[in-house]
Write a protein that holds these residues in place. Structure first.
Motif, mmCIF file in Angstrom:
data_model
loop_
_atom_site.group_PDB
_atom_site.id
_atom_site.type_symbol
_atom_site.label_atom_id
_atom_site.label_comp_id
_atom_site.label_asym_id
_atom_site.label_seq_id
_atom_site.Cartn_x
_atom_site.Cartn_y
_atom_site.Cartn_z
ATOM 1 N N VAL A 182 -15.959 23.724 11.886
ATOM 2 C CA VAL A 182 -16.807 22.957 12.790
ATOM 3 C C VAL A 182 -16.800 23.644 14.158
ATOM 4 C CG1 VAL A 182 -17.136 20.734 13.950
ATOM 5 C CG2 VAL A 182 -16.348 20.808 11.574
ATOM 6 N N PHE A 183 -17.985 23.897 14.681
ATOM 7 C CA PHE A 183 -18.153 24.542 15.988
ATOM 8 C C PHE A 183 -17.538 23.689 17.082
ATOM 9 C CE2 PHE A 183 -20.781 24.681 19.848
ATOM 10 C CZ PHE A 183 -20.613 26.007 20.219
ATOM 11 N N ASN A 184 -16.814 24.340 18.011
ATOM 12 C CA ASN A 184 -16.264 23.640 19.166
ATOM 13 C C ASN A 184 -16.880 24.166 20.461
ATOM 14 O OD1 ASN A 184 -14.628 21.752 20.452
ATOM 15 N ND2 ASN A 184 -13.015 23.230 20.791
ATOM 16 N N ARG A 185 -16.777 25.497 20.694
ATOM 17 C CA ARG A 185 -17.369 26.057 21.913
ATOM 18 C C ARG A 185 -17.637 27.543 21.742
ATOM 19 N NH1 ARG A 185 -12.039 24.945 25.327
ATOM 20 N NH2 ARG A 185 -12.735 22.926 24.686
ATOM 21 N N LEU A 186 -18.508 28.054 22.622
ATOM 22 C CA LEU A 186 -18.896 29.457 22.614
ATOM 23 C C LEU A 186 -18.896 29.952 24.054
ATOM 24 C CD1 LEU A 186 -20.166 31.946 21.119
ATOM 25 C CD2 LEU A 186 -22.377 30.905 21.578
ATOM 26 N N TYR A 187 -18.288 31.124 24.267
ATOM 27 C CA TYR A 187 -18.254 31.749 25.589
ATOM 28 C C TYR A 187 -18.882 33.131 25.459
ATOM 29 C CZ TYR A 187 -16.420 34.339 29.580
ATOM 30 O OH TYR A 187 -16.311 35.125 30.682
ATOM 31 N N VAL A 188 -19.834 33.444 26.349
ATOM 32 C CA VAL A 188 -20.482 34.755 26.359
ATOM 33 C C VAL A 188 -20.534 35.246 27.801
ATOM 34 C CG1 VAL A 188 -22.584 36.054 25.865
ATOM 35 C CG2 VAL A 188 -21.928 34.175 24.365
ATOM 36 N N CYS A 189 -20.023 36.469 28.026
ATOM 37 C CA CYS A 189 -20.153 37.124 29.323
ATOM 38 C C CYS A 189 -20.629 38.543 29.047
ATOM 39 C CB CYS A 189 -18.824 37.151 30.076
ATOM 40 S SG CYS A 189 -18.953 37.985 31.678
ATOM 41 N N PHE A 190 -21.877 38.816 29.361
ATOM 42 C CA PHE A 190 -22.437 40.132 29.107
ATOM 43 C C PHE A 190 -21.827 41.143 30.073
ATOM 44 C CE2 PHE A 190 -25.796 37.314 27.497
ATOM 45 C CZ PHE A 190 -25.857 37.795 26.200
ATOM 46 N N ASN A 191 -21.486 42.307 29.555
ATOM 47 C CA ASN A 191 -20.870 43.356 30.354
ATOM 48 C C ASN A 191 -21.763 43.759 31.531
ATOM 49 O OD1 ASN A 191 -18.752 45.200 30.922
ATOM 50 N ND2 ASN A 191 -19.990 46.839 30.050
ATOM 51 N N VAL A 192 -23.055 43.810 31.326
ATOM 52 C CA VAL A 192 -23.990 44.175 32.390
ATOM 53 C C VAL A 192 -23.896 43.163 33.538
ATOM 54 C CG1 VAL A 192 -26.428 44.426 32.946
ATOM 55 C CG2 VAL A 192 -25.549 45.356 30.827
ATOM 56 N N ALA A 193 -23.806 41.889 33.223
ATOM 57 C CA ALA A 193 -23.692 40.865 34.259
ATOM 58 C C ALA A 193 -22.364 41.003 34.990
ATOM 59 C CB ALA A 193 -23.811 39.476 33.647
#
Length: 127
Positions: A71-82
């Motif tokens: 079951v999905f709880n959370r997702l974190y995304v930090c793009f290297n370019v940003a």
């Protein structure tokens, strides 16, 4: 729904049929949510592959995993370019915004954004 069917389609439908149709539509949509959540790991892997150096972290519910469910709880995304742009530009302002998710995908979505301070914002920040 009943009024729309009668006005647009010029058919008479009972309230029971409208409720049943709505339930079937919602069940169909819930199935699509489940399918989409099942693709999250592939999505994260593709983000990592196509954006080298980016941080992508998918967390599943520990309680559900103990019961053998995913079951999905959370997702974190930090793009290297940003991240690189943030470090290079030393943007001093971080904006944080959140919204409550309703429907079958309940929860809270938070977004952090870096903003460039320009001359018109500086007096507002200092004043």
């Amino acid at each position: 729904m009943k009024k729309d069917a009668e006005e647009e389609l010029m058919v008479s439908v009972s309230l029971f049929k409208c409720k049943r149709a709505r339930r079937l539509i919602m069940e169909g949509m819930e199935g699509s949510y489940i399918d989409e959540f099942n693709h999250l790991e592939s999505y994260c892997n593709e983000l990592k592959r196509s954006n080298p150096g980016s941080d992508v972290s998918l967390e599943l519910s520990k309680e559900a995993l103990e019961n053998g469910n995913r079951v999905f709880n959370r997702l974190y995304v930090c793009f290297n370019v940003a991240r690189m742009g943030w470090k290079a530009g030393c943007r001093p302002i971080i904006g944080l915004d959140g919204t409550f998710l309703k429907g079958n995908a309940r929860g809270i979505m938070l977004t952090a954004t870096g903003l460039d301070a320009n001359d018109s914002l500086i007096p507002l920040l200092l004043g």
